[in-house]
Write a protein that holds these residues in place. Structure first.
Motif, PDB file in Angstrom:
ATOM      1  N   VAL A 164      36.250  31.230  37.285  1.00 44.46           N
ATOM      2  CA  VAL A 164      37.030  29.999  37.448  1.00 44.46           C
ATOM      3  C   VAL A 164      37.223  29.815  38.948  1.00 44.46           C
ATOM      4  N   PHE A 165      36.912  28.624  39.434  1.00 45.70           N
ATOM      5  CA  PHE A 165      37.009  28.381  40.878  1.00 45.70           C
ATOM      6  C   PHE A 165      37.851  27.144  41.120  1.00 45.70           C
ATOM      7  N   SER A 214      45.807  26.171  40.818  1.00 47.12           N
ATOM      8  CA  SER A 214      45.832  27.414  40.039  1.00 47.12           C
ATOM      9  C   SER A 214      46.716  27.361  38.803  1.00 47.12           C
ATOM     10  N   ILE A 217      45.293  28.642  35.414  1.00 46.01           N
ATOM     11  CA  ILE A 217      44.717  29.983  35.333  1.00 46.01           C
ATOM     12  C   ILE A 217      45.401  30.845  34.279  1.00 46.01           C
ATOM     13  N   ALA A 226      39.014  32.928  31.700  1.00 42.45           N
ATOM     14  CA  ALA A 226      39.008  33.263  33.122  1.00 42.45           C
ATOM     15  C   ALA A 226      38.841  34.760  33.312  1.00 42.45           C
ATOM     16  N   PHE A 229      38.540  34.955  39.694  1.00 39.53           N
ATOM     17  CA  PHE A 229      38.961  33.738  40.391  1.00 39.53           C
ATOM     18  C   PHE A 229      39.626  34.104  41.708  1.00 39.53           C
TER      19      PHE A 229
END
Length: 348
Positions: A164-165, A214, A217, A226, A229
């Protein structure tokens, strides 16, 4: 002295300001900062000491760094905020726009790590952060994967569909990840071609989703989506406090320095109090309280962290020598162009 009050929305704070034309004489000052855990830590454990010592009420105007910057710009002729916490990249923009004034010369400035003092002392780091690698411990254990060690792990094919970016166009964490990889691939803040050229064949195939910040997340860790990251130790600690199985790793190439700076707003209504507040926030006692209450990493080298933080982070004096310091002047000069390219080329 009235008890410290915080407002859940910035609009409420500014409604109060508008309704009180003589507010600068009421011994109330306003500080902009992130809401959530940071606001709670400061309002419950840090600011009360300043209030008591100065017979003043401090009211927080919560918002992201971009939100606070927008408010400072909108009210630059008649500032309604005395001081502000801004992420270092946003602070560089605020300074370039002439929104901050020089901090008063004070012994506390000499107690800060050198990189925490901005050029000309127009601001200073109040919280030390670093963007490194966070990972889902439960998922890694299930897969039999060893903890990540390098920024290049984001490009490892075995993590396909588990990265996850954060968007580099809207998140400092995402931008830091992009720049860290760019440096490994031979680039710099003046040359981001390596990252944009290599992304589609390296990190891109592993990314399950690009997120604007974020906030999502925690949900994606719970669902197992996720796995890997970019994040800070403080961000990971916040997730751990929610019971999530995450851990933080400093990549072997070094994490990227992420400071939260304090700025005294130029032409604010009570400059003396604003300067005193800034000095207080930069002091070792205040930063120790922030570390205890909100796991905020001190920028004052005399401040001591709780044993649990020392255990998880190690020796801060050693760590600060390993961080990568980026050139925010160069970044901000090209940021709009990078944002457009990111949105069109990577998040298309």
């Amino acid at each position: 002295m009235k008890a410290l009050r915080t407002l859940s929305a910035a609009a409420m704070a500014f409604a109060m300001l508008a309704a009180t034309p003589a507010w600068s004489q009421s011994k109330t000052i306003y500080i902009g900062m992130n809401g959530g855990p940071m606001e709670k830590a400061y309002t419950t454990q840090v600011l009360p000491a300043f209030e008591k010592a100065n017979n003043v009420q401090v009211t927080v105007v919560p918002g992201t760094s971009s939100d606070i910057l927008a408010k400072l710009l909108a009210n630059r002729a008649h500032p309604q905020i005395h001081a502000a916490f801004l992420d270092d990249g946003v602070m560089a923009r605020a300074v370039s726009l002439g929104l901050c004034e020089k901090l008063d010369d004070s012994p506390v400035l000499k107690e800060l790590y050198p990189f925490a003092r901005m050029k000309g002392d127009v601001g200073a780091g109040v919280q030390l952060g670093m963007t490194g690698i966070a990972y889902n411990k439960k998922l890694f254990a299930e897969k039999g994967w060893a903890p990540p060690t390098s920024w290049l792990d984001f490009a490892n094919p075995k993590y396909k569909g588990k990265v996850v970016f954060q968007s580099a166009s809207s998140s400092t964490f995402g931008l830091h990840g992009l720049l860290a990889l760019n440096r490994i691939w031979g680039g710099s803040e003046q040359n981001v071609e390596p990252a944009f050229t290599k992304w589609a064949s390296t990190v891109g195939p592993n990314v399950i989703e690009y997120i604007p910040n974020s906030a999502k997340i925690s949900e994606m860790v719970q669902t197992g989506e996720a796995g890997l990251f970019p994040l800070t130790p403080t961000g990971v600690a916040d997730l751990q406090d929610k019971g999530l199985p995450v851990a933080y790793v400093n990549p072997k190439e070094g994490p990227v320095l992420l400071l939260v700076d304090v700025c005294v707003v130029k032409n604010n209504p009570d400059d003396q109090l604003a300067q005193q507040l800034a000095q207080f926030l930069l002091s070792a006692p205040a930063q120790e309280k922030a570390a205890e209450a909100g796991k905020q990493i001190p920028t004052n080298h005399l401040a001591k962290m709780p044993a649990s933080m020392q255990q998880s982070l190690g020796n801060i004096d050693d760590l600060v020598h390993k961080v990568t310091v980026v050139d925010w002047d160069a970044i901000n000069a090209h940021r709009a162009q990078w944002d457009t390219r990111w949105n069109q080329q990577i998040e298309k």
